[in-house]
Motif scaffolding. Structure first.
Motif, short mmCIF file in Angstrom:
data_model
loop_
_atom_site.label_atom_id
_atom_site.label_comp_id
_atom_site.label_asym_id
_atom_site.label_seq_id
_atom_site.Cartn_x
_atom_site.Cartn_y
_atom_site.Cartn_z
N LEU A 4 7.30 15.55 -27.66
CA LEU A 4 8.63 15.10 -28.44
C LEU A 4 8.65 16.51 -29.36
O LEU A 4 8.03 16.50 -30.34
N LEU A 5 9.86 17.14 -29.09
CA LEU A 5 10.15 18.20 -29.57
C LEU A 5 11.21 18.04 -30.67
O LEU A 5 12.23 17.19 -30.19
N SER A 52 7.29 24.60 -33.79
CA SER A 52 6.35 25.71 -33.87
C SER A 52 5.92 26.14 -32.47
O SER A 52 5.34 25.46 -31.78
N ASN A 53 6.22 27.39 -31.97
CA ASN A 53 5.66 27.75 -30.65
C ASN A 53 4.20 27.90 -30.52
O ASN A 53 3.59 27.47 -29.65
N HIS A 54 3.72 28.37 -31.69
CA HIS A 54 2.12 28.51 -31.78
C HIS A 54 1.36 27.13 -31.71
O HIS A 54 0.53 26.51 -30.94
N CYS A 55 2.02 26.15 -32.20
CA CYS A 55 1.59 24.65 -32.11
C CYS A 55 1.85 24.00 -30.67
O CYS A 55 0.79 23.41 -30.12
N LEU A 56 3.03 24.48 -30.16
CA LEU A 56 3.31 23.75 -28.60
C LEU A 56 2.12 24.48 -27.98
O LEU A 56 1.47 23.53 -27.12
N ALA A 57 2.08 25.39 -28.04
CA ALA A 57 0.96 26.26 -27.03
C ALA A 57 -0.47 25.68 -27.12
O ALA A 57 -0.88 25.51 -26.18
N ASN A 58 -0.79 25.48 -28.48
CA ASN A 58 -2.18 25.00 -28.63
C ASN A 58 -2.27 23.49 -28.11
O ASN A 58 -3.40 23.21 -28.01
N ALA A 59 -1.24 22.87 -27.91
CA ALA A 59 -1.26 21.41 -27.74
C ALA A 59 -1.05 21.24 -26.06
O ALA A 59 -1.88 20.48 -25.72
N VAL A 60 -0.66 22.12 -25.39
CA VAL A 60 -0.15 22.12 -24.06
C VAL A 60 -1.00 23.03 -23.15
O VAL A 60 -1.67 22.72 -22.15
N GLU A 61 -1.55 24.13 -23.80
CA GLU A 61 -2.21 25.19 -22.85
C GLU A 61 -3.63 24.75 -22.45
O GLU A 61 -4.04 24.98 -21.33
N PRO A 62 -4.38 24.07 -23.43
CA PRO A 62 -5.72 23.52 -23.04
C PRO A 62 -5.46 22.17 -21.97
O PRO A 62 -6.34 22.32 -21.08
N LEU A 63 -4.34 21.54 -21.80
CA LEU A 63 -4.31 20.86 -20.65
C LEU A 63 -4.08 21.62 -19.51
O LEU A 63 -4.51 21.13 -18.13
N PRO A 97 18.94 20.20 -25.67
CA PRO A 97 18.26 21.31 -25.81
C PRO A 97 17.69 21.73 -27.31
O PRO A 97 18.39 21.26 -27.91
N VAL A 98 16.45 22.17 -27.20
CA VAL A 98 16.00 22.31 -28.81
C VAL A 98 15.53 23.91 -28.96
O VAL A 98 14.94 24.44 -27.88
N SER A 99 15.53 24.52 -30.00
CA SER A 99 15.05 25.93 -30.02
C SER A 99 14.08 25.92 -31.28
O SER A 99 13.96 25.19 -32.05
N SER A 100 12.98 26.66 -31.02
CA SER A 100 11.82 26.75 -31.80
C SER A 100 12.28 27.43 -32.95
O SER A 100 13.21 28.17 -33.19
N SER A 101 11.27 27.74 -34.20
CA SER A 101 11.56 28.37 -35.16
C SER A 101 11.67 30.05 -34.90
O SER A 101 12.38 30.70 -35.63
N SER A 102 11.20 30.35 -33.72
CA SER A 102 11.50 31.83 -33.43
C SER A 102 12.50 31.83 -32.23
O SER A 102 12.73 33.06 -31.66
N GLY A 103 13.41 30.84 -32.01
CA GLY A 103 14.40 30.87 -31.16
C GLY A 103 14.24 30.54 -29.74
O GLY A 103 15.14 31.09 -28.95
N LEU A 104 12.92 30.16 -29.38
CA LEU A 104 12.82 29.90 -28.08
C LEU A 104 13.18 28.84 -27.55
O LEU A 104 13.19 27.49 -28.15
N PRO A 105 14.09 28.73 -26.51
CA PRO A 105 14.99 27.36 -26.23
C PRO A 105 14.35 26.77 -25.31
O PRO A 105 13.52 27.11 -24.35
N VAL A 106 14.17 25.40 -25.27
CA VAL A 106 13.61 24.45 -24.41
C VAL A 106 14.58 23.42 -24.03
O VAL A 106 15.29 22.62 -24.63
N LEU A 107 14.60 23.32 -22.61
CA LEU A 107 15.41 22.24 -21.98
C LEU A 107 14.58 21.10 -21.79
O LEU A 107 13.57 21.04 -20.62
N PRO A 108 14.77 20.11 -22.25
CA PRO A 108 13.84 18.65 -22.12
C PRO A 108 14.07 18.07 -20.97
O PRO A 108 15.15 18.07 -20.17
N ASP A 109 13.11 17.39 -20.36
CA ASP A 109 13.22 16.77 -19.06
C ASP A 109 14.07 15.49 -19.32
O ASP A 109 14.72 15.23 -18.45
#
Length: 316
Positions: free
Chosen positions: A17-18, A23-34, A57-69
């Motif tokens: 849930l975004l 935070s891109n960093h937090c998202l990567a640390n949550a999903v990349e191990p999976l 859609p939402v954008s991260s603090s650094s502007g990365l956009p994500v289109l949710p499912d």
């Protein structure tokens, strides 16, 4: 008691849930191990979908956009809901958001507050009577705002179905713990090693995540530094200033396996990394991983991974 290996029958379903300015960093640390677990397991052990409260859609603090499912309310539920707001968390704590989060929590086996996600969980009443943590910058305000929550200054807290962590780096720790509980300590160590040493050379020092035992951590580091010429268990114990039986008890308590089993896995994991990422011959890989003959290494490799080293060659 920790378990070294846990067989799994079906993939775990995760929803992430975004919120705006996550935070891109937090998202990567949550999903990349999976993702790494799926790669190392060579099948889908985890599946995840990105969701937002309204489906927009939402954008991260650094502007990365994500289109949710999909919208959160349209997700059927699953094993774990990751809640990841990061910045502006108090602005997100509106009644529609809290109602949606509370309703969604009933459809998941566990809810994990990443970074500042525990603030929204607490505001929705999900953490009443629970221990929890949050990003260190928010800890004082969190403890003052929610007197029904036992706030802790910890890297992560797992209290029944409610899981919380204290920031981007601790999200990685929390997800590693989830992986260990679902698939065993062998997979946790391999995933941790994957991120610190994503290259053909095996690790030469301690892995990312502490087992909670200085004796075990130090011994795993000693093993990692002596893959080519393996040490005996008495030699490992002497190197750590411990009795072999003390070392064995510590390994069983913290990793669910004895030192020999863990050492064997470290050596064979290095062999698999060489097979996947280097041009070394099987004979060279065997020598680099402490086996006297290619046949001995290939036999142990097949017992550990179910396939010979050649099956892990690129294009194999």
């Amino acid at each position: 008691m920790r378990k070294w290996h846990i067989p799994s029958s079906k993939p775990e379903e995760i929803a992430v849930l975004l919120f705006p300015r996550f935070s891109n960093h937090c998202l990567a640390n949550a999903v990349e191990p999976l993702r790494a677990t799926n790669e190392l397991g060579r099948r889908d052990l985890y599946r995840w979908r990105f969701v937002t409260v309204d489906g927009a859609p939402v954008s991260s603090s650094s502007g990365l956009p994500v289109l949710p499912d999909c919208r959160l309310s349209d997700h059927p539920g699953g094993d774990v809901l990751f809640v990841l707001p990061s910045y502006d968390v108090q602005r997100h704590a509106t009644q529609p958001v809290l109602r949606a989060l509370k309703a969604a929590a009933r459809r998941f086996g566990a809810v994990a507050g990443m970074d500042t996600g525990s603030w929204l969980m607490a505001a929705a009443g999900l953490l009443d009577g629970h221990r929890a943590t949050i990003h260190p910058n928010e800890l004082t305000g969190f403890s003052e705002a929610f007197d029904m929550v036992e706030a802790e200054d910890s890297r992560f807290v797992m209290d029944r179905r409610m899981l919380t962590c204290g920031g981007a780096m601790t999200a990685f720790d929390l997800v590693l713990e989830l992986i260990a509980r679902a698939h065993g300590e062998a997979m946790r160590l391999e995933v941790a090693s994957f991120f610190m040493f994503a290259r053909s050379d095996p690790p030469k020092g301690p892995l990312v995540r502490s087992t909670g035992s200085k004796l075990v951590d130090g011994c795993v580091a000693l093993m990692s530094a002596h893959l080519e010429e393996p040490l005996s268990v008495p030699q490992l114990a002497a190197g750590m200033g411990a009795h072999p039986k003390t070392l064995a008890r510590a390994f069983h308590a913290h990793l669910g396996a004895g030192p020999q089993t863990v050492y064997r896995r470290l050596r064979l994991t290095a062999a698999r990394r060489y097979a996947e990422q280097s041009g070394y011959s099987i004979a060279e890989i065997a020598l680099r991983c402490g086996y006297q003959t290619p046949a001995a290494m290939t036999r142990a490799f097949g017992q550990e991974f179910g396939k010979p080293p050649s099956a892990f060659r690129q294009g194999g």
